[in-house]
Design an enzyme around this catalytic site. Structure first.
Site, short mmCIF file in Angstrom:
data_model
loop_
_atom_site.label_atom_id
_atom_site.label_comp_id
_atom_site.label_asym_id
_atom_site.label_seq_id
_atom_site.Cartn_x
_atom_site.Cartn_y
_atom_site.Cartn_z
N HIS A 190 18.76 -1.12 3.95
CA HIS A 190 18.26 -1.72 5.20
C HIS A 190 16.75 -1.83 5.18
CE1 HIS A 190 21.96 -1.13 7.93
NE2 HIS A 190 22.02 -2.18 7.15
N CYS A 238 27.18 -16.91 -6.80
CA CYS A 238 26.60 -16.44 -5.54
C CYS A 238 26.16 -14.98 -5.61
CB CYS A 238 27.57 -16.64 -4.38
SG CYS A 238 29.05 -15.64 -4.52
C1 PEP Z 1 29.21 -10.19 -5.72
O1 PEP Z 1 29.99 -9.28 -5.97
O2 PEP Z 1 28.46 -10.73 -6.57
C2 PEP Z 1 29.11 -10.72 -4.35
C3 PEP Z 1 28.44 -11.82 -4.08
O3 PEP Z 1 29.71 -10.01 -3.38
P1 PEP Z 1 29.10 -8.67 -2.74
O4 PEP Z 1 27.72 -8.45 -3.32
O5 PEP Z 1 29.09 -8.87 -1.28
O6 PEP Z 1 30.09 -7.65 -3.21
#
Ligand code: PEP
Ligand code: MG
Length: 574
Positions: A189, A502
């Site tokens: 955070h 992503c």
């Molecule tokens: C990932 O695992 O790369 C992802 C985008 O999801 P999170 O970071 O929310 O697990």
């Protein structure tokens, strides 16, 4: 002169002097009171709670525009006024005859430890929030003020062990230009606040506090992720020039956000933003992004004590879709595990939550929660361009099971006469190795694929993404990972389905030319990295493409590192 390398939390280049900031850690010895003192202690406690609430309220007012900062401080207010905690503390004072300070110390520590023991990042953050509120309250109760931040000079860079969210918001109020810390993580955070409050910062700098003294000349290089203590004259000169270059680049980018993102060779790259907190909802459009490539809906639970209703979720998804227009938003269904929801839903304790009932597994096991979310997403889909994707998918059967629930929700809405976008694409995240290895079958059936490298790397290499002791094993560019990325992209291309990246990999400068060279055309990055990623993409040229011709990534790690850190360096290095 001495250099320590670390992790960039928010980019920037700051030259100044070190100012050491001590850790707000107040320990209170357990102390007993007599029954005659109970009322006085309760009064002291109530007064202290009111003062902390006032202080947080003032922070909130000063932060009127900083969205995620608001949400975090509001969560702190909720923790401060949490009736369950209040009753435990009152009980400790009235019945166990503990002093107010001792009760605050013990009760908050127990709650924080409970979250910490859950062993996942989401709750590690909650634990840090509880400790932060605890320290705030103790400093009021014991009457110790945070004198250490007074009289801040504009050229002073804060140096500390590990920042708390309240320290970061104090930095912002005092216009502290930058900070560096020995410990910290990208997703804490404190780091989220740092980015939304636009404070240059580098963290995870081993031995920092032992090596810097008050007043030392300091270069905070939050581009390459390093701190230089007591720099020599040539280094100072070099950084002075770099700072000018960096400033003019930033000014130029701020003037031209609207053009579509293309490589120097003219290849169109869809560059989107990840959205975690609703309060950041305006940022993708302000940056000129091609929409939202990942909306992590589980953040809706942050600081909440009940499950969000269908109506509330509908309102939120509708707003996100409208704000993303004319671009799309990819909503990810809740990525929750049994452990993450334990305060809301009784779920069996798991030995290994990251390998447990997480993501789509949890949603399929809790169809009522899943259906509520799907109905809300479908209803919102008529107000914009929504894609829906499922996290933690193992293989096609997960996708088919989730799709059939979506179908049932569509039928319900048809029967109710509620409109929705019947063409809303459904996709999956590729973050479990089996999904990457079965990408062909998934690409055939799904509307799109999105690679979550944060999890994919941890599962491929069996290295916990949150365990900093395992950093040497958590190698994002490992050949095993790159081969799976390549295979997933090839599957998408074969079936004409978009494949995006992503995970944080797409937000890290050194990996952007790598992903573009591999042929990715869809990246979703965190908003604070957007401009830098765009700038790097715009530098990618035909020579870069040539470097990748025939590259299979079956070579060893050393050859990949040579490629990234030598040959690709001109593309991402200032
Ligand atoms: C990932 O695992 O790369 C992802 C985008 O999801 P999170 O970071 O929310 O697990
Ligand atoms: Mg993930």
């Amino acid at each position: 002169m001495q250099t320590i390398n670390g992790l960039v939390i928010k980019s920037g280049l700051v030259l100044g002097r070190a100012r050491l900031v001590s850790q707000p850690s107040l320990e209170v010895a357990s102390s007993r009171i007599t029954s005659r003192e109970v009322n006085r202690e309760l009064r002291l406690l109530n007064d202290a709670v009111d003062r902390v609430a006032d202080d947080l309220g003032q922070h909130l007012q000063a932060l009127r525009d900083a969205g995620s900062a608001r949400e975090i401080l509001e969560a702190h207010l909720l923790i401060l006024r949490d009736p369950e905690i209040a009753s435990l503390i009152h009980e400790a004072v009235s019945n166990k005859l503990e002093s107010a300070a001792a009760a605050v110390q013990r009760v908050f520590s127990e709650v924080a430890a409970g979250f910490q023991n859950l062993d996942n990042e989401f709750y590690a953050q909650r634990s840090a929030d509880y400790r932060d509120v605890q320290q705030h309250l103790l400093s009021e109760l014991i009457g110790q003020k945070k004198a250490d931040l007074q009289d801040w000079q504009p050229d002073q860079i804060a140096v500390l062990k590990e920042p708390t969210p309240s320290q970061v918001s104090a930095f912002s109020r005092l216009k502290v230009p930058a900070y560096c810390s020995e410990q910290g993580s990208f997703t804490s955070h404190a780091s989220i606040l740092t980015r939304s409050l636009n404070i240059a910062a580098v963290t995870a700098l081993p031995g920092l506090c032992g090596q810097v003294r008050d007043g030392d000349a300091l270069i905070l290089d939050a581009i390459d992720g390093r701190v230089i203590i007591d720099p020599d004259q040539p280094t100072l000169l070099l950084y002075d020039q770099l700072r000018e270059k960096y400033r003019s680049q930033e000014e130029q980018e701020a003037r031209t956000p609207g053009e579509p993102t293309r490589t120097a060779g003219g290849r169109r790259i869809h560059l989107r933003c990840n959205l975690d907190l609703l309060s950041e909802i305006d940022r993708p459009a302000k940056l000129g992004a091609d929409g939202i490539g990942l909306y992590r809906t589980e953040f809706l639970y942050l600081g909440k004590d009940r499950l969000p209703s269908e109506e509330l979720q509908f309102e939120i998804y509708r707003e996100v879709a409208e704000k993303a227009a004319p671009h799309s938003v990819t909503i990810r269904s809740f990525d929750l595990g049994g452990d993450k929801l334990s305060h809301l839903i009784p779920a069996p304790q798991e030995e290994n939550p990251y390998l447990g009932c997480r993501g789509i597994r949890f949603s399929l096991a809790q169809p009522a929660i899943f259906r509520t979310q799907i109905r809300a997403v479908l209803k919102a889909s008529q107000f914009g361009r929504i894609n829906l994707m499922f996290p933690m998918v193992t293989d096609l059967k997960d996708f088919l099971a989730a799709s059939s629930i979506v179908d049932k929700c569509r039928q319900e809405l048809d029967a109710e006469g509620t409109p929705y976008d019947a063409e809303m694409p459904l996709g999956v995240m590729i973050e479990v190795p089996s999904a990457a290895l079965c990408a062909d079958e998934l690409a055939r059936h799904c509307g799109f694929l999105s690679i979550g490298t944060n999890d994919l790397v941890q599962y491929v290499l069996a290295a916990d993404r949150n365990n900093s002791a395992l950093t040497p094993y958590y190698v994002t560019h490992h050949p095993a990972v790159l081969q799976l990325l390549r295979q997933t992209l090839a599957a998408g291309l074969h079936y004409g389905k978009p494949v995006s990246v992503c995970g944080e990999m797409a937000s890290l400068p050194e990996y952007v030319p790598l992903l573009i060279g591999m042929g990715f055309t869809d990246l979703s990055v965190n908003p604070s990295s957007y401009r830098e990623c765009r700038r790097i993409i715009q530098r990618c040229d035909a020579e870069l493409d040539a470097l990748f011709a025939g590259q299979s990534f079956s070579c060893g790690l050393a050859a990949i590192e040579e490629l990234i850190y030598q040959r690709l360096k001109p593309y991402y290095h200032l």
